[in-house]
Design an enzyme around this catalytic site. Structure first.
Site: not given
Length: 138
Positions: A86, A92, A116
């Site tokens: 991550r 994002t 993703h």
């Protein structure tokens, strides 16, 4: 703690021939590829995968985007792989992306953000199981 997580290379990245660059980035960051496949999602598959977002206003456009071109599904493994991946992905929101992250390097927009990643151990298990059988992970 050794963990596995799911990486999806999204249509915007596959269409721009970024698969190899993203895989190299992940491997250079110390993550191991335990399984990988390229596939074209159907609308039903995309809707099921993103079911948790079905009541959100972006659901239809997300599904449409995810079926617009092939994706690459990857099981990544490493120490604290979920959090590590991550961090490598980046935020994002384009305004919050740190330089050098995958999304800072390759994302086009909030939706066309190239990758993703699972956000928890529970999500990682569900998402990995969605794309891979136990026999495919090695």
């Amino acid at each position: 703690m050794l963990q596995q997580t799911l990486c999806l290379i999204k249509p915007d990245a596959t269409q721009r021939n970024l698969i190899g660059k993203i895989i190299s980035y992940l491997e250079n960051a110390g993550l191991k590829i335990k399984a990988i496949k390229k596939l074209q999602l159907t609308q039903a598959q995309a809707e099921k995968f993103y079911l948790e977002h079905q009541d959100k206003p972006f659901f239809a456009s997300l599904v449409g985007f995810m079926i617009s071109a092939p994706i690459v599904a990857i099981v990544l493994e490493g120490e604290n792989a979920i959090a590590h991946y991550r961090e490598l992905m980046g935020a994002t929101n384009p305004e919050q992306r740190e330089a050098g992250t995958i999304r800072a390097l390759y994302a086009i927009s909030n939706q066309e953000n190239s990758v993703h990643g699972s956000d928890s151990e529970t999500s990682a298990k569900r998402e990995i199981d969605y794309f891979f059988s136990k026999e495919e992970i090695c």
